[in-house]
Motif scaffolding. Structure first.
Motif, PDB file in Angstrom:
ATOM      1  N   GLU A 197       0.829  -1.206   0.000  1.00  0.00           N
ATOM      2  CA  GLU A 197       0.000   0.000   0.000  1.00  0.00           C
ATOM      3  C   GLU A 197       0.865   1.258   0.000  1.00  0.00           C
ATOM      4  N   ILE A 198       1.931   1.258   0.791  1.00  0.00           N
ATOM      5  CA  ILE A 198       2.835   2.419   0.844  1.00  0.00           C
ATOM      6  C   ILE A 198       3.531   2.609  -0.495  1.00  0.00           C
ATOM      7  N   LEU A 199       3.983   1.499  -1.094  1.00  0.00           N
ATOM      8  CA  LEU A 199       4.677   1.587  -2.374  1.00  0.00           C
ATOM      9  C   LEU A 199       3.758   2.105  -3.474  1.00  0.00           C
ATOM     10  N   GLN A 200       2.491   1.738  -3.430  1.00  0.00           N
ATOM     11  CA  GLN A 200       1.545   2.142  -4.459  1.00  0.00           C
ATOM     12  C   GLN A 200       1.048   3.578  -4.274  1.00  0.00           C
ATOM     13  N   LYS A 201       0.787   3.979  -3.024  1.00  0.00           N
ATOM     14  CA  LYS A 201       0.098   5.243  -2.771  1.00  0.00           C
ATOM     15  C   LYS A 201       1.000   6.357  -2.277  1.00  0.00           C
ATOM     16  N   ARG A 202       2.203   5.998  -1.815  1.00  0.00           N
ATOM     17  CA  ARG A 202       3.102   7.047  -1.313  1.00  0.00           C
ATOM     18  C   ARG A 202       4.349   7.120  -2.174  1.00  0.00           C
ATOM     19  N   SER A 203       5.466   6.604  -1.649  1.00  0.00           N
ATOM     20  CA  SER A 203       6.704   6.712  -2.415  1.00  0.00           C
ATOM     21  C   SER A 203       7.590   5.509  -2.187  1.00  0.00           C
ATOM     22  N   ARG A 204       8.579   5.377  -3.050  1.00  0.00           N
ATOM     23  CA  ARG A 204       9.527   4.273  -2.936  1.00  0.00           C
ATOM     24  C   ARG A 204      10.361   4.405  -1.663  1.00  0.00           C
ATOM     25  N   ASP A 205      10.759   5.630  -1.307  1.00  0.00           N
ATOM     26  CA  ASP A 205      11.583   5.832  -0.110  1.00  0.00           C
ATOM     27  C   ASP A 205      10.832   5.418   1.155  1.00  0.00           C
ATOM     28  N   GLU A 206       9.560   5.780   1.237  1.00  0.00           N
ATOM     29  CA  GLU A 206       8.776   5.409   2.425  1.00  0.00           C
ATOM     30  C   GLU A 206       8.609   3.890   2.519  1.00  0.00           C
ATOM     31  N   ALA A 207       8.425   3.247   1.359  1.00  0.00           N
ATOM     32  CA  ALA A 207       8.281   1.790   1.344  1.00  0.00           C
ATOM     33  C   ALA A 207       9.584   1.126   1.806  1.00  0.00           C
ATOM     34  N   LEU A 208      10.730   1.652   1.359  1.00  0.00           N
ATOM     35  CA  LEU A 208      12.022   1.097   1.769  1.00  0.00           C
ATOM     36  C   LEU A 208      12.251   1.289   3.267  1.00  0.00           C
ATOM     37  N   LYS A 209      11.868   2.455   3.770  1.00  0.00           N
ATOM     38  CA  LYS A 209      11.999   2.710   5.213  1.00  0.00           C
ATOM     39  C   LYS A 209      11.126   1.739   6.017  1.00  0.00           C
ATOM     40  N   HIS A 210       9.900   1.502   5.527  1.00  0.00           N
ATOM     41  CA  HIS A 210       8.990   0.560   6.188  1.00  0.00           C
ATOM     42  C   HIS A 210       9.599  -0.838   6.203  1.00  0.00           C
TER      43      HIS A 210
END
Length: 385
Positions: A197-210
Protein backbone atom coordinates in the motif's frame (compact mmCIF):
# COMPACT_ATOMS: atom_id res chain seq x y z
CA UNK A 1 -27.54 -39.14 -2.90
CA UNK A 2 -30.79 -37.25 -3.47
CA UNK A 3 -28.92 -34.07 -4.35
CA UNK A 4 -26.91 -36.05 -6.91
CA UNK A 5 -30.11 -37.50 -8.38
CA UNK A 6 -31.60 -34.00 -8.58
CA UNK A 7 -28.54 -32.79 -10.44
CA UNK A 8 -28.63 -35.72 -12.86
CA UNK A 9 -32.32 -35.07 -13.57
CA UNK A 10 -31.64 -31.36 -14.04
CA UNK A 11 -28.82 -32.15 -16.48
CA UNK A 12 -31.20 -34.45 -18.40
CA UNK A 13 -33.85 -31.69 -18.65
CA UNK A 14 -31.21 -29.18 -19.72
CA UNK A 15 -29.96 -31.53 -22.43
CA UNK A 16 -33.52 -32.04 -23.73
CA UNK A 17 -34.19 -28.30 -23.71
CA UNK A 18 -30.98 -27.51 -25.60
CA UNK A 19 -31.72 -30.20 -28.21
CA UNK A 20 -35.30 -29.01 -28.67
CA UNK A 21 -34.21 -25.38 -28.94
CA UNK A 22 -31.42 -26.24 -31.37
CA UNK A 23 -33.72 -28.22 -33.67
CA UNK A 24 -36.40 -25.52 -33.58
CA UNK A 25 -33.92 -22.74 -34.39
CA UNK A 26 -32.46 -24.82 -37.19
CA UNK A 27 -35.92 -25.40 -38.65
CA UNK A 28 -36.76 -21.69 -38.43
CA UNK A 29 -33.51 -20.69 -40.15
CA UNK A 30 -34.07 -23.17 -42.98
CA UNK A 31 -37.69 -22.03 -43.33
CA UNK A 32 -36.57 -18.41 -43.64
CA UNK A 33 -33.96 -19.33 -46.25
CA UNK A 34 -36.48 -21.26 -48.40
CA UNK A 35 -39.00 -18.41 -48.27
CA UNK A 36 -36.33 -15.88 -49.27
CA UNK A 37 -35.21 -18.15 -52.11
CA UNK A 38 -38.80 -18.42 -53.39
CA UNK A 39 -39.21 -14.62 -53.21
CA UNK A 40 -35.99 -14.12 -55.18
CA UNK A 41 -37.23 -16.48 -57.92
CA UNK A 42 -40.53 -14.61 -58.16
CA UNK A 43 -38.83 -11.21 -58.24
CA UNK A 44 -36.30 -12.36 -60.84
CA UNK A 45 -39.06 -13.69 -63.08
CA UNK A 46 -41.00 -10.43 -62.81
CA UNK A 47 -37.88 -8.40 -63.65
CA UNK A 48 -37.26 -10.49 -66.75
CA UNK A 49 -40.92 -10.12 -67.83
CA UNK A 50 -41.30 -13.90 -67.81
CA UNK A 51 -44.43 -15.58 -66.59
CA UNK A 52 -43.57 -18.04 -63.79
CA UNK A 53 -46.07 -20.58 -62.54
CA UNK A 54 -46.81 -19.10 -59.13
CA UNK A 55 -48.91 -22.06 -58.08
CA UNK A 56 -46.14 -24.57 -58.78
CA UNK A 57 -43.56 -22.38 -56.98
CA UNK A 58 -45.78 -22.09 -53.91
CA UNK A 59 -46.54 -25.83 -53.98
CA UNK A 60 -42.82 -26.58 -54.17
CA UNK A 61 -42.15 -24.18 -51.30
CA UNK A 62 -44.90 -25.79 -49.21
CA UNK A 63 -43.42 -29.25 -49.76
CA UNK A 64 -39.94 -28.08 -48.75
CA UNK A 65 -41.25 -26.35 -45.64
CA UNK A 66 -43.12 -29.50 -44.66
CA UNK A 67 -39.93 -31.55 -44.94
CA UNK A 68 -37.88 -28.99 -43.02
CA UNK A 69 -40.22 -28.47 -40.07
CA UNK A 70 -42.17 -31.70 -39.79
CA UNK A 71 -44.86 -30.79 -37.27
CA UNK A 72 -45.08 -34.28 -35.77
CA UNK A 73 -41.34 -34.41 -35.12
CA UNK A 74 -41.27 -31.00 -33.43
CA UNK A 75 -44.31 -31.86 -31.33
CA UNK A 76 -42.65 -35.13 -30.25
CA UNK A 77 -39.50 -33.33 -29.10
CA UNK A 78 -41.56 -30.77 -27.19
CA UNK A 79 -43.54 -33.58 -25.56
CA UNK A 80 -40.32 -35.31 -24.42
CA UNK A 81 -39.14 -32.02 -22.92
CA UNK A 82 -42.43 -31.52 -21.09
CA UNK A 83 -42.32 -35.06 -19.67
CA UNK A 84 -38.72 -34.60 -18.43
CA UNK A 85 -39.60 -31.23 -16.91
CA UNK A 86 -42.66 -32.68 -15.18
CA UNK A 87 -40.57 -35.50 -13.65
CA UNK A 88 -37.97 -33.01 -12.45
CA UNK A 89 -40.63 -30.86 -10.77
CA UNK A 90 -42.07 -33.89 -8.97
CA UNK A 91 -38.61 -34.98 -7.84
CA UNK A 92 -37.89 -31.52 -6.44
CA UNK A 93 -41.17 -31.56 -4.53
CA UNK A 94 -40.31 -35.00 -3.17
CA UNK A 95 -36.82 -33.87 -2.13
CA UNK A 96 -37.56 -30.46 -0.64
CA UNK A 97 -41.20 -30.45 0.44
CA UNK A 98 -40.84 -33.17 3.02
CA UNK A 99 -42.06 -33.20 6.58
CA UNK A 100 -38.69 -33.16 8.33
CA UNK A 101 -40.39 -33.48 11.71
CA UNK A 102 -40.62 -37.22 10.94
CA UNK A 103 -36.89 -37.48 11.61
CA UNK A 104 -37.19 -35.81 15.02
CA UNK A 105 -36.28 -37.83 18.09
CA UNK A 106 -36.94 -36.62 21.60
CA UNK A 107 -33.36 -36.31 22.85
CA UNK A 108 -32.48 -34.76 26.18
CA UNK A 109 -30.46 -31.57 25.71
CA UNK A 110 -28.64 -29.41 28.18
CA UNK A 111 -30.61 -26.32 27.18
CA UNK A 112 -28.26 -24.00 29.06
CA UNK A 113 -25.36 -25.22 26.90
CA UNK A 114 -27.50 -24.81 23.77
CA UNK A 115 -28.33 -21.24 24.81
CA UNK A 116 -24.62 -20.54 25.32
CA UNK A 117 -23.86 -21.83 21.83
CA UNK A 118 -26.58 -19.64 20.29
CA UNK A 119 -25.43 -16.53 22.17
CA UNK A 120 -21.82 -17.23 21.16
CA UNK A 121 -22.90 -17.60 17.53
CA UNK A 122 -24.65 -14.22 17.57
CA UNK A 123 -21.57 -12.53 19.07
CA UNK A 124 -19.31 -14.27 16.55
CA UNK A 125 -21.45 -12.86 13.72
CA UNK A 126 -21.17 -9.36 15.16
CA UNK A 127 -24.86 -9.22 16.18
CA UNK A 128 -24.03 -7.87 19.62
CA UNK A 129 -27.37 -6.19 20.41
CA UNK A 130 -29.32 -9.30 19.44
CA UNK A 131 -26.85 -11.45 21.36
CA UNK A 132 -27.30 -9.33 24.50
CA UNK A 133 -31.08 -9.54 24.19
CA UNK A 134 -30.99 -13.30 23.76
CA UNK A 135 -28.50 -13.81 26.61
CA UNK A 136 -30.64 -11.74 28.99
CA UNK A 137 -33.86 -13.57 28.10
CA UNK A 138 -32.19 -17.00 28.25
CA UNK A 139 -30.30 -16.19 31.44
CA UNK A 140 -26.88 -16.89 29.94
CA UNK A 141 -24.87 -14.42 31.99
CA UNK A 142 -21.48 -16.07 31.35
CA UNK A 143 -21.76 -15.26 27.63
CA UNK A 144 -20.58 -11.71 28.41
CA UNK A 145 -17.03 -13.11 28.66
CA UNK A 146 -17.32 -14.34 25.05
CA UNK A 147 -18.66 -11.02 23.78
CA UNK A 148 -15.65 -8.82 24.58
CA UNK A 149 -13.06 -10.62 22.39
CA UNK A 150 -15.45 -10.75 19.44
CA UNK A 151 -16.06 -7.00 19.73
CA UNK A 152 -12.31 -6.54 19.29
CA UNK A 153 -12.21 -8.99 16.38
CA UNK A 154 -15.02 -7.24 14.49
CA UNK A 155 -13.39 -3.86 15.12
CA UNK A 156 -10.23 -5.18 13.45
CA UNK A 157 -12.14 -6.75 10.55
CA UNK A 158 -14.09 -3.55 9.97
CA UNK A 159 -10.80 -1.64 9.78
CA UNK A 160 -9.37 -4.15 7.28
CA UNK A 161 -12.48 -3.73 5.16
CA UNK A 162 -11.69 0.00 5.12
CA UNK A 163 -8.08 -0.84 4.07
CA UNK A 164 -6.75 0.13 7.49
CA UNK A 165 -4.27 -2.42 8.86
CA UNK A 166 -3.22 -0.60 12.04
CA UNK A 167 -5.61 -2.38 14.48
CA UNK A 168 -4.71 -5.78 12.95
CA UNK A 169 -0.98 -5.08 13.22
CA UNK A 170 -1.36 -3.92 16.82
CA UNK A 171 -3.19 -7.15 17.72
CA UNK A 172 -0.63 -9.31 15.87
CA UNK A 173 2.27 -7.58 17.65
CA UNK A 174 0.59 -8.07 21.05
CA UNK A 175 0.14 -11.79 20.34
CA UNK A 176 3.43 -12.31 18.45
CA UNK A 177 4.78 -15.09 20.64
CA UNK A 178 1.55 -17.08 20.63
CA UNK A 179 1.25 -16.77 16.85
CA UNK A 180 4.87 -17.85 16.43
CA UNK A 181 4.30 -20.93 18.60
CA UNK A 182 1.43 -21.93 16.36
CA UNK A 183 3.55 -21.46 13.24
CA UNK A 184 1.49 -18.52 11.96
CA UNK A 185 3.03 -15.87 9.69
CA UNK A 186 -0.01 -13.58 9.89
CA UNK A 187 2.04 -10.60 11.09
CA UNK A 188 4.35 -10.83 8.05
CA UNK A 189 1.35 -10.98 5.70
CA UNK A 190 -0.14 -7.88 7.31
CA UNK A 191 3.19 -6.02 7.06
CA UNK A 192 3.57 -7.14 3.44
CA UNK A 193 0.15 -5.73 2.56
CA UNK A 194 1.00 -2.46 4.32
CA UNK A 195 4.29 -2.29 2.42
CA UNK A 196 2.50 -2.73 -0.93
CA UNK A 197 0.00 0.00 0.00
CA UNK A 198 2.84 2.42 0.84
CA UNK A 199 4.68 1.59 -2.37
CA UNK A 200 1.55 2.14 -4.46
CA UNK A 201 0.10 5.24 -2.77
CA UNK A 202 3.10 7.05 -1.31
CA UNK A 203 6.70 6.71 -2.41
CA UNK A 204 9.53 4.27 -2.94
CA UNK A 205 11.58 5.83 -0.11
CA UNK A 206 8.78 5.41 2.43
CA UNK A 207 8.28 1.79 1.34
CA UNK A 208 12.02 1.10 1.77
CA UNK A 209 12.00 2.71 5.21
CA UNK A 210 8.99 0.56 6.19
CA UNK A 211 10.81 -2.57 4.99
CA UNK A 212 13.98 -1.78 6.95
CA UNK A 213 12.00 -1.10 10.11
CA UNK A 214 9.36 -3.83 10.08
CA UNK A 215 10.25 -6.48 7.48
CA UNK A 216 13.97 -6.87 8.28
CA UNK A 217 13.31 -9.01 11.44
CA UNK A 218 11.65 -11.64 9.20
CA UNK A 219 14.61 -11.92 6.80
CA UNK A 220 16.18 -14.87 8.62
CA UNK A 221 13.07 -17.04 8.25
CA UNK A 222 11.37 -15.64 5.12
CA UNK A 223 14.26 -14.51 2.91
CA UNK A 224 12.59 -15.44 -0.39
CA UNK A 225 9.49 -13.41 0.51
CA UNK A 226 11.58 -10.38 1.55
CA UNK A 227 13.61 -10.53 -1.68
CA UNK A 228 10.40 -10.59 -3.69
CA UNK A 229 9.14 -7.49 -1.89
CA UNK A 230 12.45 -5.69 -2.43
CA UNK A 231 12.22 -6.44 -6.15
CA UNK A 232 8.89 -4.60 -6.17
CA UNK A 233 10.82 -1.37 -5.55
CA UNK A 234 12.05 -1.54 -9.16
CA UNK A 235 8.43 -1.42 -10.35
CA UNK A 236 7.25 1.51 -8.24
CA UNK A 237 4.33 3.22 -9.96
CA UNK A 238 3.82 0.36 -12.43
CA UNK A 239 3.47 -2.64 -10.14
CA UNK A 240 0.23 -3.63 -11.91
CA UNK A 241 2.24 -4.49 -15.05
CA UNK A 242 5.05 -6.23 -13.17
CA UNK A 243 5.66 -9.94 -12.45
CA UNK A 244 4.36 -9.17 -8.94
CA UNK A 245 0.95 -7.80 -9.95
CA UNK A 246 -0.73 -10.56 -7.89
CA UNK A 247 0.21 -8.57 -4.77
CA UNK A 248 -2.36 -5.94 -5.83
CA UNK A 249 -5.28 -8.38 -6.01
CA UNK A 250 -8.32 -7.34 -3.90
CA UNK A 251 -8.57 -11.00 -2.86
CA UNK A 252 -5.51 -10.46 -0.67
CA UNK A 253 -7.61 -8.31 1.67
CA UNK A 254 -10.30 -10.99 1.90
CA UNK A 255 -7.67 -13.64 2.62
CA UNK A 256 -6.18 -11.45 5.36
CA UNK A 257 -9.61 -11.07 6.99
CA UNK A 258 -10.20 -14.82 6.86
CA UNK A 259 -6.78 -15.69 8.25
CA UNK A 260 -7.04 -13.11 11.03
CA UNK A 261 -10.45 -14.53 12.00
CA UNK A 262 -8.99 -18.04 12.02
CA UNK A 263 -5.99 -17.08 14.16
CA UNK A 264 -8.08 -14.90 16.48
CA UNK A 265 -10.49 -17.75 17.17
CA UNK A 266 -7.58 -20.16 17.50
CA UNK A 267 -5.99 -18.09 20.27
CA UNK A 268 -9.37 -17.88 22.00
CA UNK A 269 -9.62 -21.67 21.93
CA UNK A 270 -12.62 -21.36 19.61
CA UNK A 271 -13.15 -23.15 16.26
CA UNK A 272 -12.92 -21.11 13.08
CA UNK A 273 -16.45 -22.07 12.04
CA UNK A 274 -19.34 -21.39 14.38
CA UNK A 275 -20.35 -24.60 16.23
CA UNK A 276 -23.99 -23.73 15.57
CA UNK A 277 -23.38 -23.32 11.83
CA UNK A 278 -21.46 -26.59 11.65
CA UNK A 279 -24.18 -28.44 13.57
CA UNK A 280 -26.94 -27.15 11.29
CA UNK A 281 -24.89 -27.92 8.16
CA UNK A 282 -24.15 -31.46 9.36
CA UNK A 283 -27.83 -31.95 10.20
CA UNK A 284 -28.91 -30.82 6.75
CA UNK A 285 -26.47 -33.23 5.11
CA UNK A 286 -27.58 -36.15 7.27
CA UNK A 287 -31.30 -35.38 7.04
CA UNK A 288 -32.02 -37.33 3.79
CA UNK A 289 -30.66 -40.53 5.38
CA UNK A 290 -32.78 -40.01 8.50
CA UNK A 291 -35.92 -39.32 6.45
CA UNK A 292 -35.35 -42.45 4.39
CA UNK A 293 -34.82 -44.45 7.59
CA UNK A 294 -38.07 -43.16 9.10
CA UNK A 295 -39.92 -44.14 5.91
CA UNK A 296 -38.54 -47.67 6.12
CA UNK A 297 -39.44 -47.91 9.81
CA UNK A 298 -42.84 -46.27 9.44
CA UNK A 299 -44.54 -49.32 10.94
CA UNK A 300 -42.13 -49.37 13.90
CA UNK A 301 -42.52 -45.79 15.06
CA UNK A 302 -42.01 -46.54 18.73
CA UNK A 303 -38.84 -48.52 18.05
CA UNK A 304 -37.40 -45.61 16.05
CA UNK A 305 -38.04 -43.16 18.88
CA UNK A 306 -36.47 -45.41 21.52
CA UNK A 307 -33.34 -46.36 19.55
CA UNK A 308 -30.07 -45.53 21.28
CA UNK A 309 -28.09 -46.11 18.10
CA UNK A 310 -28.97 -45.76 14.42
CA UNK A 311 -28.98 -49.02 12.43
CA UNK A 312 -27.25 -47.37 9.46
CA UNK A 313 -24.28 -44.97 9.25
CA UNK A 314 -24.91 -41.32 8.40
CA UNK A 315 -22.20 -40.35 5.92
CA UNK A 316 -20.86 -36.80 6.26
CA UNK A 317 -18.21 -34.95 4.26
CA UNK A 318 -14.66 -34.65 5.53
CA UNK A 319 -15.26 -31.10 6.72
CA UNK A 320 -17.39 -32.58 9.51
CA UNK A 321 -14.76 -35.12 10.57
CA UNK A 322 -12.73 -33.50 13.32
CA UNK A 323 -10.94 -36.57 14.69
CA UNK A 324 -10.41 -40.23 13.87
CA UNK A 325 -13.40 -42.41 14.70
CA UNK A 326 -13.57 -46.20 14.56
CA UNK A 327 -16.91 -48.00 14.62
CA UNK A 328 -16.86 -51.74 15.18
CA UNK A 329 -18.33 -53.47 12.10
CA UNK A 330 -19.82 -56.21 14.30
CA UNK A 331 -21.37 -54.38 17.25
CA UNK A 332 -21.68 -50.97 15.50
CA UNK A 333 -20.28 -49.40 18.70
CA UNK A 334 -17.84 -46.52 18.50
CA UNK A 335 -14.42 -47.31 19.95
CA UNK A 336 -13.64 -45.78 23.37
CA UNK A 337 -10.81 -46.01 25.89
CA UNK A 338 -12.70 -48.80 27.66
CA UNK A 339 -13.59 -50.50 24.38
CA UNK A 340 -10.62 -49.81 22.05
CA UNK A 341 -10.08 -50.96 18.48
CA UNK A 342 -8.11 -54.21 18.28
CA UNK A 343 -6.08 -55.46 15.30
CA UNK A 344 -6.43 -59.20 14.64
CA UNK A 345 -3.64 -61.30 13.08
CA UNK A 346 -5.54 -61.44 9.79
CA UNK A 347 -5.52 -57.63 9.50
CA UNK A 348 -9.18 -56.99 10.28
CA UNK A 349 -10.18 -54.74 13.17
CA UNK A 350 -12.92 -55.16 15.77
CA UNK A 351 -13.64 -53.52 19.09
CA UNK A 352 -12.37 -55.27 22.21
CA UNK A 353 -15.85 -56.15 23.52
CA UNK A 354 -16.74 -57.86 20.22
CA UNK A 355 -13.56 -59.94 20.42
CA UNK A 356 -14.37 -60.86 24.03
CA UNK A 357 -17.84 -62.05 23.02
CA UNK A 358 -16.59 -64.03 20.04
CA UNK A 359 -13.81 -65.67 22.11
CA UNK A 360 -16.16 -66.40 25.02
CA UNK A 361 -14.09 -64.29 27.39
CA UNK A 362 -10.65 -65.33 26.03
CA UNK A 363 -11.41 -69.03 26.60
CA UNK A 364 -11.33 -70.19 22.97
CA UNK A 365 -10.23 -69.16 19.51
CA UNK A 366 -12.80 -67.92 16.99
CA UNK A 367 -13.20 -67.41 13.30
CA UNK A 368 -12.82 -63.86 11.96
CA UNK A 369 -16.24 -62.58 10.80
CA UNK A 370 -14.69 -61.32 7.55
CA UNK A 371 -12.27 -64.07 6.54
CA UNK A 372 -11.70 -67.77 7.33
CA UNK A 373 -8.72 -67.10 9.62
CA UNK A 374 -8.82 -68.64 13.09
CA UNK A 375 -8.03 -65.98 15.69
CA UNK A 376 -6.71 -66.32 19.21
CA UNK A 377 -7.68 -63.29 21.32
CA UNK A 378 -4.22 -63.08 22.94
CA UNK A 379 -2.76 -62.33 19.50
CA UNK A 380 -4.93 -59.23 19.06
CA UNK A 381 -3.21 -55.88 19.52
CA UNK A 382 -4.71 -52.53 20.47
CA UNK A 383 -4.69 -49.86 17.77
CA UNK A 384 -3.91 -46.22 18.52
CA UNK A 385 -5.25 -43.57 16.13
Amino acid sequence: MELRNNKDTFDHVTKKQKLCSSKLNEAMDQTGQEIERALVELQTADANNSHPDHKSLLAELKAKLKDIAHLGQLEGMQKELNVALSKYTKQLEKSFNQDISRAYRNVDFDMHTVDQIIAGHLYRQGLFDIGDCFANEAGVQESAAVKSPFIEMHHILKAIKSLNLDPALKWAAANREQLKQKGSDLELKLLRQQYIEILQKRSRDEALKHARTFLAPFASTHMAEIQKLMACLLWAGKLDSSPYSDLLSPNNWDELSEELTREFCNLLGQPFESPLSMTVAAGVQGLPTLLKLTSVMAGKRQEWLSMKQLPVPVELDREFQFHTVFVCPVSRDQATEENPAMLMPCGHVLCKQSIMKLSKGNTKSFKCPYCPTAVDSVQCKQLYF
